[in-house]
Design a protein around this motif. Sequence first.
Motif, PDB file in Angstrom:
ATOM      1  N   THR A   1      -2.985   9.543  -1.717  1.00  0.00           N
ATOM      2  CA  THR A   1      -1.890   9.463  -0.738  1.00  0.00           C
ATOM      3  C   THR A   1      -1.128   8.159  -0.925  1.00  0.00           C
ATOM      4  O   THR A   1      -1.604   7.231  -1.601  1.00  0.00           O
ATOM      5  CB  THR A   1      -2.444   9.525   0.697  1.00  0.00           C
ATOM      6  OG1 THR A   1      -3.270   8.369   0.921  1.00  0.00           O
ATOM      7  CG2 THR A   1      -3.269  10.788   0.910  1.00  0.00           C
ATOM      8  N   ASP A   2       0.064   8.092  -0.316  1.00  0.00           N
ATOM      9  CA  ASP A   2       0.850   6.864  -0.402  1.00  0.00           C
ATOM     10  C   ASP A   2       0.078   5.691   0.203  1.00  0.00           C
ATOM     11  O   ASP A   2       0.158   4.559  -0.300  1.00  0.00           O
ATOM     12  CB  ASP A   2       2.181   7.046   0.338  1.00  0.00           C
ATOM     13  CG  ASP A   2       3.098   8.024  -0.372  1.00  0.00           C
ATOM     14  OD1 ASP A   2       2.848   8.312  -1.563  1.00  0.00           O
ATOM     15  OD2 ASP A   2       4.059   8.505   0.264  1.00  0.00           O
ATOM     16  N   GLU A   3      -0.665   5.950   1.272  1.00  0.00           N
ATOM     17  CA  GLU A   3      -1.437   4.894   1.914  1.00  0.00           C
ATOM     18  C   GLU A   3      -2.548   4.387   0.987  1.00  0.00           C
ATOM     19  O   GLU A   3      -2.784   3.175   0.882  1.00  0.00           O
ATOM     20  CB  GLU A   3      -2.049   5.428   3.217  1.00  0.00           C
ATOM     21  CG  GLU A   3      -2.939   4.429   3.953  1.00  0.00           C
ATOM     22  CD  GLU A   3      -2.210   3.135   4.322  1.00  0.00           C
ATOM     23  OE1 GLU A   3      -2.877   2.075   4.327  1.00  0.00           O
ATOM     24  OE2 GLU A   3      -0.982   3.190   4.573  1.00  0.00           O
ATOM     25  N   GLU A   4      -3.206   5.295   0.284  1.00  0.00           N
ATOM     26  CA  GLU A   4      -4.258   4.896  -0.656  1.00  0.00           C
ATOM     27  C   GLU A   4      -3.689   4.059  -1.796  1.00  0.00           C
ATOM     28  O   GLU A   4      -4.300   3.084  -2.239  1.00  0.00           O
ATOM     29  CB  GLU A   4      -4.964   6.138  -1.209  1.00  0.00           C
ATOM     30  CG  GLU A   4      -5.874   6.832  -0.219  1.00  0.00           C
ATOM     31  CD  GLU A   4      -6.482   8.106  -0.778  1.00  0.00           C
ATOM     32  OE1 GLU A   4      -7.667   8.368  -0.507  1.00  0.00           O
ATOM     33  OE2 GLU A   4      -5.764   8.851  -1.486  1.00  0.00           O
ATOM     34  N   ILE A   5      -2.511   4.447  -2.254  1.00  0.00           N
ATOM     35  CA  ILE A   5      -1.868   3.706  -3.353  1.00  0.00           C
ATOM     36  C   ILE A   5      -1.512   2.289  -2.893  1.00  0.00           C
ATOM     37  O   ILE A   5      -1.760   1.309  -3.614  1.00  0.00           O
ATOM     38  CB  ILE A   5      -0.614   4.460  -3.843  1.00  0.00           C
ATOM     39  CG1 ILE A   5      -1.036   5.725  -4.599  1.00  0.00           C
ATOM     40  CG2 ILE A   5       0.255   3.575  -4.729  1.00  0.00           C
ATOM     41  CD1 ILE A   5       0.112   6.638  -4.954  1.00  0.00           C
ATOM     42  N   ARG A   6      -0.949   2.181  -1.733  1.00  0.00           N
ATOM     43  CA  ARG A   6      -0.566   0.858  -1.221  1.00  0.00           C
ATOM     44  C   ARG A   6      -1.784  -0.017  -0.940  1.00  0.00           C
ATOM     45  O   ARG A   6      -1.772  -1.221  -1.218  1.00  0.00           O
ATOM     46  CB  ARG A   6       0.300   1.018   0.033  1.00  0.00           C
ATOM     47  CG  ARG A   6       1.752   1.310  -0.305  1.00  0.00           C
ATOM     48  CD  ARG A   6       2.522   1.980   0.814  1.00  0.00           C
ATOM     49  NE  ARG A   6       3.913   2.200   0.425  1.00  0.00           N
ATOM     50  CZ  ARG A   6       4.309   3.123  -0.432  1.00  0.00           C
ATOM     51  NH1 ARG A   6       3.432   3.930  -0.996  1.00  0.00           N
ATOM     52  NH2 ARG A   6       5.599   3.252  -0.737  1.00  0.00           N
ATOM     53  N   ARG A   7      -2.840   0.579  -0.430  1.00  0.00           N
ATOM     54  CA  ARG A   7      -4.053  -0.194  -0.165  1.00  0.00           C
ATOM     55  C   ARG A   7      -4.673  -0.699  -1.474  1.00  0.00           C
ATOM     56  O   ARG A   7      -5.098  -1.850  -1.557  1.00  0.00           O
ATOM     57  CB  ARG A   7      -5.062   0.671   0.586  1.00  0.00           C
ATOM     58  CG  ARG A   7      -6.347  -0.080   0.920  1.00  0.00           C
ATOM     59  CD  ARG A   7      -7.250   0.735   1.809  1.00  0.00           C
ATOM     60  NE  ARG A   7      -8.500   0.042   2.067  1.00  0.00           N
ATOM     61  CZ  ARG A   7      -9.469   0.515   2.833  1.00  0.00           C
ATOM     62  NH1 ARG A   7      -9.334   1.709   3.413  1.00  0.00           N
ATOM     63  NH2 ARG A   7     -10.576  -0.182   3.006  1.00  0.00           N
ATOM     64  N   ALA A   8      -4.695   0.171  -2.498  1.00  0.00           N
ATOM     65  CA  ALA A   8      -5.228  -0.243  -3.805  1.00  0.00           C
ATOM     66  C   ALA A   8      -4.390  -1.369  -4.391  1.00  0.00           C
ATOM     67  O   ALA A   8      -4.922  -2.337  -4.951  1.00  0.00           O
ATOM     68  CB  ALA A   8      -5.263   0.950  -4.758  1.00  0.00           C
TER      69      ALA A   8
END
Length: 586
Positions: A446-453
């Motif tokens: 998800t976009d949130e997972e990408i940003r967190r990584a």
Amino acid sequence: MLKLFRFLQPYRWQVATVMLLILIQSLSELYLPTLMADIVNDGVVQGDIPYIWKIGGLMLAVTAAGTLVSIAASYLSSRIAAGFGKDVRSKTFRQVENFSLLDFDKIGTASLITRTTNDITQVQTVLIMIMRMMVAAPMMCIGGLIMAISKDAHLSLVFVGAIPVLALTIYLIASKGIPYFKAMQKKVDKLNLVLREGLTGIRVIRSFNRFDHETKRFDEANRDLTQTAIKVNQIMAFMMPMMMLILNFSSLAIIWFGGIRVSEGHMQVGDLMAFLQYAMQIMFSLLMVSMMFVMVPRASASAVRINEVLNLKPAASETKRSGGAAGSMPAKRQAATGPSGRLEFENVSFRYPGAENAAISGISFNASPGEVTAIIGGTGSGKSTLISMIPRFYDAEEGVVRIDGTDVRELSVERLRSMIGLVPQKAQLFTGTVEDNIRYGKDDATDEEIRRAAETAQAGDFISELANGYSAEVSQGGSNLSGGQKQRLSIARALVRKPSIYVFDDSFSALDFKTDAKLRAALKGETTDATVIIVAQRVSTVMDADRIIVLDEGKIVGSGTHQELMKNNEVYREIVSSQLSEEEIA
């Protein structure tokens, strides 16, 4: 080359249609000289104008039908060959994707590129010729002989002398040219290798001002290929003149002896004209065969090289089971409990092909989830080789590597690598956006997972400064980003995967000390349930690890915490003293 034709299986009905169309075309061409003979014998000689119009119209109709059939055959054969080439390229690419690093070393990257492009194109081109000529040449030759004999059997004796001479000429010329065709593909490989090194290493070439040296290397490879191409073309250049010479002598003999037959009343003028055309068709069918002899040898050499790739069993094959249920029990137990990522090396040794000494030998250690295991050592001590055993880029010659108690060779390659998040020593990015490169680690992230990584990898700040943020374009190889930025994106790509085992192969070397420290601190919160392996050159990167393994000349010479190793390991102390001041050590 016949082995590759198994890829024609999906196109078998289209191939059959092409064969039928070529057969119809050949029959139409064989029928035309007979019609012409009828016009001359029964129309021109008798002065029957309506008959001439009638047969002439029939000739036009047969010619038009033959032309349409020929166009349809050409269109279909081109589609079949293009589909065949697409399928073989796809199969070859998928096969190469499964290769281990040993397999790449064995064949070579430049050669694999040539085989996937140039070699397949050679076979694809010849396939069109085969489909167009495989039926046409024999049909025209045999049909022409039958029709010529039907016109005058005695005059057909001219072929008894002409055809063997023609066949012998084709054989002698082709046998001289075939070895050169085989050599040409190897020299194309060499040229591609030099070109690839020159393009990928352009920065080094410029920095050391080695243009003249690289130009000389390229010119030598180019000249070698050119000289071979000239030799083979010089040999094959004899084919057409010799064919035309034999063809013209045959025509001369037919006209000479045919004229005698006509004057003696054994043959009509129209039949002689038809006979001459049938002779031309026979000779041109053999000319088609000679063209096949020019193209097929090179395509055969290419097909051998393609089959070598397709038939090569990857060193890290899908599974290597020791046999029976015993070999599958650990995998079943793991599936029931879920992967935890416990890693175990037991007396692992490995030697590169042709090397005198083992790259690593007698390696034994354990790494558990929630722990950070660091590996440090001098250049050439075997650090990268050691971690290449985990995802099976190489397989251990001796000993065993286990994950959760299961030999990695007992796991499917896909399952094994899905458990590992690898950050290679050299950050490799792909064309696309920043977001695409991070999502490379997990398709459905998800976009949130990408940003967190990205934030964990300390890449969020510089991404936000890019013109389009996460949608910013990354050029080939990430050349529009700095080394540190590429490494951070590479780390984010591994983090978004959320694997059981993280492997960082000297992945912090391009980062400054401040970013390095912030990144390692952020990683602790993301990797608490995973096994973390860090390979590093810098002591500051490994000082806080739960366990530090010291490698020297491919062997473990120390293991413990930073404080323990400082007390009792001379090799580690030398590494520390070479990097840190006395105040920092204290």
